[in-house]
Enzyme design. Structure first.
Site, PDB file in Angstrom:
ATOM      1  N   SER A 227       0.835  -1.190   0.000  1.00 20.46           N
ATOM      2  CA  SER A 227       0.000   0.000   0.000  1.00 20.46           C
ATOM      3  C   SER A 227       0.879   1.252   0.000  1.00 20.46           C
ATOM      4  O   SER A 227       1.734   1.404  -0.863  1.00 20.46           O
ATOM      5  CB  SER A 227      -0.952  -0.069   1.191  1.00 20.46           C
ATOM      6  OG  SER A 227      -2.010   0.830   1.061  1.00 20.46           O
ATOM      7  N   ASP A 453      -8.620  -4.330  -6.299  1.00 16.29           N
ATOM      8  CA  ASP A 453      -8.183  -3.556  -5.132  1.00 16.29           C
ATOM      9  C   ASP A 453      -8.975  -2.257  -5.028  1.00 16.29           C
ATOM     10  O   ASP A 453      -8.975  -1.451  -5.955  1.00 16.29           O
ATOM     11  CB  ASP A 453      -6.687  -3.251  -5.261  1.00 16.29           C
ATOM     12  CG  ASP A 453      -6.066  -2.818  -3.945  1.00 16.29           C
ATOM     13  OD1 ASP A 453      -6.671  -1.996  -3.240  1.00 16.29           O
ATOM     14  OD2 ASP A 453      -4.959  -3.306  -3.629  1.00 16.29           O
ATOM     15  N   HIS A 483      -7.576  -5.700  -0.854  1.00 13.16           N
ATOM     16  CA  HIS A 483      -6.431  -4.788  -0.872  1.00 13.16           C
ATOM     17  C   HIS A 483      -5.146  -5.598  -0.765  1.00 13.16           C
ATOM     18  O   HIS A 483      -4.829  -6.141   0.282  1.00 13.16           O
ATOM     19  CB  HIS A 483      -6.559  -3.814   0.290  1.00 13.16           C
ATOM     20  CG  HIS A 483      -5.545  -2.720   0.290  1.00 13.16           C
ATOM     21  ND1 HIS A 483      -5.150  -2.051  -0.849  1.00 13.16           N
ATOM     22  CD2 HIS A 483      -4.841  -2.165   1.313  1.00 13.16           C
ATOM     23  CE1 HIS A 483      -4.253  -1.131  -0.525  1.00 13.16           C
ATOM     24  NE2 HIS A 483      -4.055  -1.186   0.780  1.00 13.16           N
TER      25      HIS A 483
END
Length: 514
Positions: A227, A453, A483
């Site tokens: 991320s 995602d 995610h």
């Protein structure tokens, strides 16, 4: 995606750890000496501080390996490397394999920005057992986070009120209230952490990682960024291209976007995830308890949120579930397909007037424990984003952007558009419109994008590959939900990532995993 939120606040790979489960760091006023030569004092880890999320000390890994913690000294101001220092909290698990085959340390950043790596790595430790055969697993609280000079803004009681406010204002009075509340929060950050705020940029954290690499004794940085951790890794690669060893970026931030573009991309991403959730619920053999068709599911959610705007329902006593916290809870559950059952349960209960499950989901997003104490996740998130991002948006800017956001997502559009106000009246100017991750000459970096995602949409992976430069980024696609890709357990993704990190085998560019 604590709300009102900077766009990248949604990119929290650590959400699962927070769901399944205040001290603030400060500068120590000592002067730096030869920081790369410092010796770390590793000891058994204490229980996490409240600023890291609280809870119990990490349990040993299977086989009995204990988690160890230490504090690394780093300059408060990298422009004055011989000035005052701060402590950077570290955690590690030593390699389980043959020491003669040990590659070095594999440093993890799980995202946010604002997530505590000291708390998150043990929560996922067993998932990285294969990688521990040749690496020490290491993570850290980035500066501004947890016990690493953690930013402090408002207290727990004020945060309860802050997170329940109307973050999607319908009229001028509500718009003014949202802006004033944001300014009050930002002023509290300056009052309580003003000395730290200028020094929490991603470039500062990247320099900390390079110091960490040296202190840990590695000639090259071996890195696993998830991320926001992919942005941090990209900035590191830009600053230190010749020091990049084996690196993996998973759930990839698009480094070419400004905050508005990023937020708009997230609106599309969360809408896609919601569409997929609604289709999944209504396509099963057993009846879907929250709607008969995908559109019916979404229509009922929209009605719930509209009703909550004027009439909240009981949540976690004594708090009421507001429209904002319900939206936040729904977003939290879309981070992983594993959470979809909680979202179904939470919506079903909310339709009957019980908002507890949705509020618990929202609490986990905001870093609130069941005892009512908050980690410094949101404070750190805002501080890092606002130090990084140059644009400062106004109410007029948001109003102009709303049509595009609503077209991208009827449910999340307003929510993410108004989050653009988060850096209004921030004490520190932002560094740039977007990060520079160009890294000509760096070793190959594996860039893994997930087509489903919600928080870091799939298109960002290709943009990261292009921005890193020719011959650096190697794209792998995972056709999945949620995610990130590695934590999905997909064998193809694991083979690609493990093959590179453990054996140096670079998969063919364009590899697709299903």
């Amino acid at each position: 995606m604590p709300n009102p939120s900077p766009p990248r606040a949604a990119a929290l790979a650590l959400s699962a750890a927070v769901l399944s489960t205040v001290l603030t760091g400060c500068s120590d006023n000592s002067k730096s000496e030869d920081l790369p030569a410092q010796k770390l004092s590793w000891k058994d880890c204490p229980a996490p501080a409240e600023s890291e999320g609280g809870g119990n000390a990490p349990s040993p890994l299977p086989g009995g390996t204990q988690w160890q913690c230490a504090t690394m000294k780093a300059p408060l101001d990298w422009a004055d490397p011989k000035g005052d220092t701060i402590g950077i909290a570290l955690i590690r698990a030593r390699t389980s394999g043959d020491q003669s085959k040990r590659i070095g340390s594999l440093i993890f950043n799980f995202g946010g920005p604002g997530g505590s790596g000291v708390t998150t790595l043990p929560a996922f430790g067993e998932d990285y057992a294969k990688l521990r055969t040749r690496y020490d697993l290491v993570s850290f609280d980035p500066r501004g986070v947890g016990r690493s000079a953690g930013v402090k803004c408002e207290d727990d009681s004020r945060l309860d009120v802050f997170f329940q406010q109307d973050a999607t204002p319908d009229d001028t009075a509500e718009q003014k209230n949202l802006l004033n509340t944001t300014k009050t929060f930002n002023a509290a950050c300056e009052k309580n952490s003003g000395r730290t705020l200028p020094h929490v940029r991603t470039t500062d954290a990247a320099r900390d990682i390079d110091l960490m690499r040296q202190v840990l004794g590695d000639a090259k940085l071996h890195y696993f960024g998830i991320s926001y951790g992919t942005e941090l890794g990209g900035v590191y690669a830009h600053l230190f291209p010749k020091k990049v060893g084996r690196a993996v970026f998973d759930a990839v931030v698009d480094p070419t976007q400004n905050p508005e573009q990023s937020a708009l991309g997230q609106a599309r991403g969360f809408q896609l995830a919601l569409d997929n959730f609604a289709t999944d619920c209504t396509s099963k053999t057993e009846p879907c308890p929250i709607g008969d068709t995908p559109q019916d599911v979404k229509n009922r959610i929209a009605k719930l949120l509209k009703d909550l705007d004027s009439k909240p329902i009981p949540g976690v006593f004594p708090r009421q579930l507001t429209q904002t916290e319900a939206t936040n809870g729904i977003a939290q559950a879309l981070y992983s397909k594993d959470f979809w059952e909680y979202l179904t349960e939470g919506l079903d209960q909310a339709y009957s007037g019980d908002g507890k499950v949705l509020m618990l989901l929202s609490d986990s997003m905001n870093g609130r424990s069941q005892n009512g104490q908050y980690s410094n996740l949101y404070a750190a998130n805002v501080s890092i984003n606002c130090a990084d991002e140059k644009p400062r948006y106004t109410i007029s800017d948001v109003q102009a952007a709303l049509p595009a956001f609503r077209a991208a997502s009827p449910l999340f559009g307003d929510y993410l558009a108004w989050g653009m106000l988060s850096c209004t009246n921030w004490a520190v100017p932002g560094a740039a419109d977007h990060p520079d991750v160009s890294a000509t000459g760096a070793a190959p970096i594996l860039v893994v994008g997930n087509t489903g995602d919600p928080a870091t949409p799939y298109q960002g992976a290709k943009k990261m590959v292009d921005a890193l430069g020719k011959g650096v980024g190697v794209e792998v696609t995972y056709k999945g939900q949620g995610h990130g890709a590695y934590d999905s357990g997909n064998k193809c993704v694991h083979n690609a990532v493990n093959g590179y990190l453990l054996d140096g085998t670079v998969p063919p560019a364009g590899t697709v995993c299903t």
